[in-house]
Design an enzyme around this catalytic site. Structure first.
Site, short mmCIF file in Angstrom:
data_model
loop_
_atom_site.label_atom_id
_atom_site.label_comp_id
_atom_site.label_asym_id
_atom_site.label_seq_id
_atom_site.Cartn_x
_atom_site.Cartn_y
_atom_site.Cartn_z
N SER A 55 40.20 33.10 31.14
CA SER A 55 41.20 32.87 32.09
C SER A 55 42.32 32.11 31.42
O SER A 55 43.52 32.65 31.63
CB SER A 55 40.52 31.82 32.78
OG SER A 55 39.38 32.19 33.79
N ARG A 109 46.49 33.81 31.47
CA ARG A 109 47.66 32.80 31.77
C ARG A 109 48.54 32.82 30.69
O ARG A 109 49.79 32.62 30.82
CB ARG A 109 46.92 31.61 32.34
CG ARG A 109 46.22 31.88 33.54
CD ARG A 109 45.36 30.72 33.86
NE ARG A 109 44.73 30.47 35.17
CZ ARG A 109 43.71 31.46 35.63
NH1 ARG A 109 43.22 32.20 34.68
NH2 ARG A 109 43.34 31.14 36.89
N ARG A 127 38.03 46.14 44.70
CA ARG A 127 37.98 44.67 45.18
C ARG A 127 39.34 44.38 45.99
O ARG A 127 40.03 44.83 45.90
CB ARG A 127 38.05 44.02 43.74
CG ARG A 127 36.78 44.43 42.99
CD ARG A 127 36.71 43.41 41.54
NE ARG A 127 36.83 42.08 41.44
CZ ARG A 127 36.81 41.26 40.69
NH1 ARG A 127 37.15 41.73 39.39
NH2 ARG A 127 36.84 40.18 40.83
N SER A 162 39.65 30.01 45.01
CA SER A 162 39.85 31.25 44.10
C SER A 162 41.18 30.81 43.37
O SER A 162 42.45 30.48 43.76
CB SER A 162 40.32 32.52 44.84
OG SER A 162 40.91 33.34 43.91
N ASP A 211 31.16 32.41 37.78
CA ASP A 211 30.70 33.41 36.91
C ASP A 211 29.23 33.56 36.01
O ASP A 211 28.89 34.46 35.61
CB ASP A 211 31.68 33.79 35.92
CG ASP A 211 33.22 33.92 36.34
OD1 ASP A 211 33.32 34.73 37.52
OD2 ASP A 211 34.23 33.72 35.90
N LYS A 240 32.75 40.75 43.18
CA LYS A 240 33.15 40.47 42.01
C LYS A 240 33.09 42.10 41.30
O LYS A 240 33.20 42.92 41.98
CB LYS A 240 32.08 39.65 41.14
CG LYS A 240 32.09 38.07 41.42
CD LYS A 240 33.57 37.48 41.17
CE LYS A 240 33.62 36.21 41.70
NZ LYS A 240 35.10 35.66 41.35
N ARG A 256 28.88 41.18 33.22
CA ARG A 256 28.03 39.76 33.32
C ARG A 256 26.63 40.19 33.96
O ARG A 256 25.65 39.41 33.23
CB ARG A 256 28.55 38.80 34.34
CG ARG A 256 29.97 38.43 33.48
CD ARG A 256 30.36 37.09 34.19
NE ARG A 256 31.83 36.58 34.07
CZ ARG A 256 32.44 36.38 33.05
NH1 ARG A 256 31.83 36.05 31.79
NH2 ARG A 256 33.85 36.21 33.14
#
Ligand code: S3P
Length: 418
Positions: free
Chosen positions: A14, A18, A112, A155, A305, A332, A378
């Site tokens: 994440s 960013r 998604r 979110s 997650d 997801k 995952r």
């Protein structure tokens, strides 16, 4: 199995996304230490290069240099691969900067929902074309007015997309969500001197002058969502101890540690420090006898997650575990809600979906059978961890997907077992 050793974990996904995006807009050369070099973050780097930023090669164990530029409309579609974060955050940035572009992704990403970012951006005056709110999405025109928005989902992708649009479009934003989602964007804004008011369940951006970003250096901690897998393997082991060094322990991400403690497997934090804008620690995990647990809706954003991993651990616990209100798992990288339950049953376990709840009943029989990962990293990693218990014989439908977030995952698993 016995676990042993001390490992480091690759950078936080994440934060890497960013930091890449912010550096690509900043004036001058930024340096990232410890960025994640995996398929998802390579998708972000590739998209930013198409818009004109100069992003060095993302290689494992290497720093990354990014030369920010004024972005230009891209030639060709922006392919976001498997990465929802790339797609949703870039839609916000492109609408904020009023850059026309078409975004697409792989088969999983095309399923998604993008409407959760498109709708509020349309309320800010941006226009898009898409097929039923899914990729491919074309950004036609940019944002024109400020927004007060109450998101129906917790979110960080939605929150960040809107903050990025407001910041680059120089427009006010008041955003609230049902539960607080991960706050990496807020921390980066603070570190870069971008004014932002932060509340219990929301943020408010009130621009005074246009934000001019200067180049920055940032140290990125290890990803606690990746660390969760070796932690799980250590907890399921029969002897030994595992140390995972330099893991980000931002409280909006550490729900997995709280739930492990309630299951009877406390993880010890050592050497706590601060790296970049984030708290970091070394984690020490040991084998434990697990008991069932209830995960409540307010906790879900802090561990969303990690539910595949926690669910496989629940299948080895005594008693029943309930993951309440986890409907978000349906959208997801795969329909994780259905696939966690189906796959636990496929290896001889006891699990079911009840409405939006996931119920897992633990047992002692060794898991044996074939797991359909649907190409979801995952799911593959969670069931590979389950495959480390004594007598297990689990075949994964594929073993490439961990490269999305955790290159070298299977080597790591072999290393800690050795
Ligand atoms: C992410 C936010 C979460 C998470 C995803 C990464 C982010 O998604 O599941 O892996 O970097 O903001 P949502 O925002 O959809 O909850």
């Amino acid at each position: 199995m016995r676990v042993d050793g001390s490992i480091t974990i690759a950078g936080d996904k994440s934060i890497t996304h960013r930091a890449l995006m912010l550096a690509a807009m900043a004036r001058g050369a930024s340096e990232l230490t410890g960025p994640l070099a995996a398929q998802d973050t390579r998708s972000t780097a590739r998209v930013l290069r198409q818009l004109g930023a100069r992003v060095g090669p993302l290689g494992r164990g290497r720093g990354l240099r990014i030369l920010g530029q004024a972005w230009h409309p891209p030639v060709g579609a922006l392919h976001c691969g498997n990465s929802g974060t790339t797609a949703r955050l870039m839609v916000g940035l492109l609408a904020g900067k009023a850059i026309q572009a078409r975004l697409t992704g792989d088969a999983s990403l095309k399923r998604r929902p993008m409407a959760r970012v498109i709708e509020p951006l349309e309320a800010m005056g941006a226009t898009f074309s898409s097929r039923a709110g899914r990729l491919p999405v074309a950004v036609r025109s940019g944002v024109k007015r400020g927004l007060t928005w109450e998101s129906s989902v917790a979110s960080a992708q939605v929150k960040t997309a809107l903050l990025f649009a407001a910041m680059t479009g120089n427009l006010p934003l008041a955003f609230t969500e049902p539960w607080r989602s991960r706050d990496h964007t807020e921390r980066l804004f603070a570190a870069l001197g971008i004014p932002l008011d932060i509340f219990e369940r929301g943020v408010m951006f009130t621009p005074r002058a246009a934000v001019e970003l200067d180049a920055f250096n940032l140290e990125i901690p290890g990803d606690v969502s990746s660390a969760a897998f070796p932690l799980g393997a250590a907890v399921l082991a029969t002897a030994g101890a595992l140390v995972i060094r330099g893991v980000g322990v931002n409280p909006t991400r550490t729900g997995v540690l709280d739930v492990l403690a309630r299951m009877g497997a406390p993880v010890v934090l050592e050497n706590e420090r601060v790296a970049g804008a984030e708290p970091v620690a070394d984690l020490v995990a040991r084998p434990a006898a697990l008991r069932g647990v209830t995960v409540t809706p307010d906790e879900v954003p802090r561990l969303v997650d990690e539910i595949p991993l926690l669910a496989v651990l629940a299948s080895r616990a005594t008693g029943e575990s309930v993951f309440q209100e986890v409907g978000e798992l349906r959208v997801k990288e795969s329909d994780r809600l259905a696939l966690i339950a189906d796959n636990l049953r496929a290896v001889g376990g006891d699990a079911e979906v009840q409405g939006d709840h996931l119920v897992v009943r633990g047992g002692e029989r060794p898991p044996v059978g074939r797991v359909e990962t649907a190409g979801d990293h995952r799911l593959a990693m969670a069931f590979a961890v389950l495959g480390t218990v004594a007598g297990a014989d689990i075949t994964l439908s594929e073993s490439r997907s961990p490269g999305v977030s955790f290159p070298g995952f299977f080597d790591m698993l072999r290393e800690i077992e050795a």
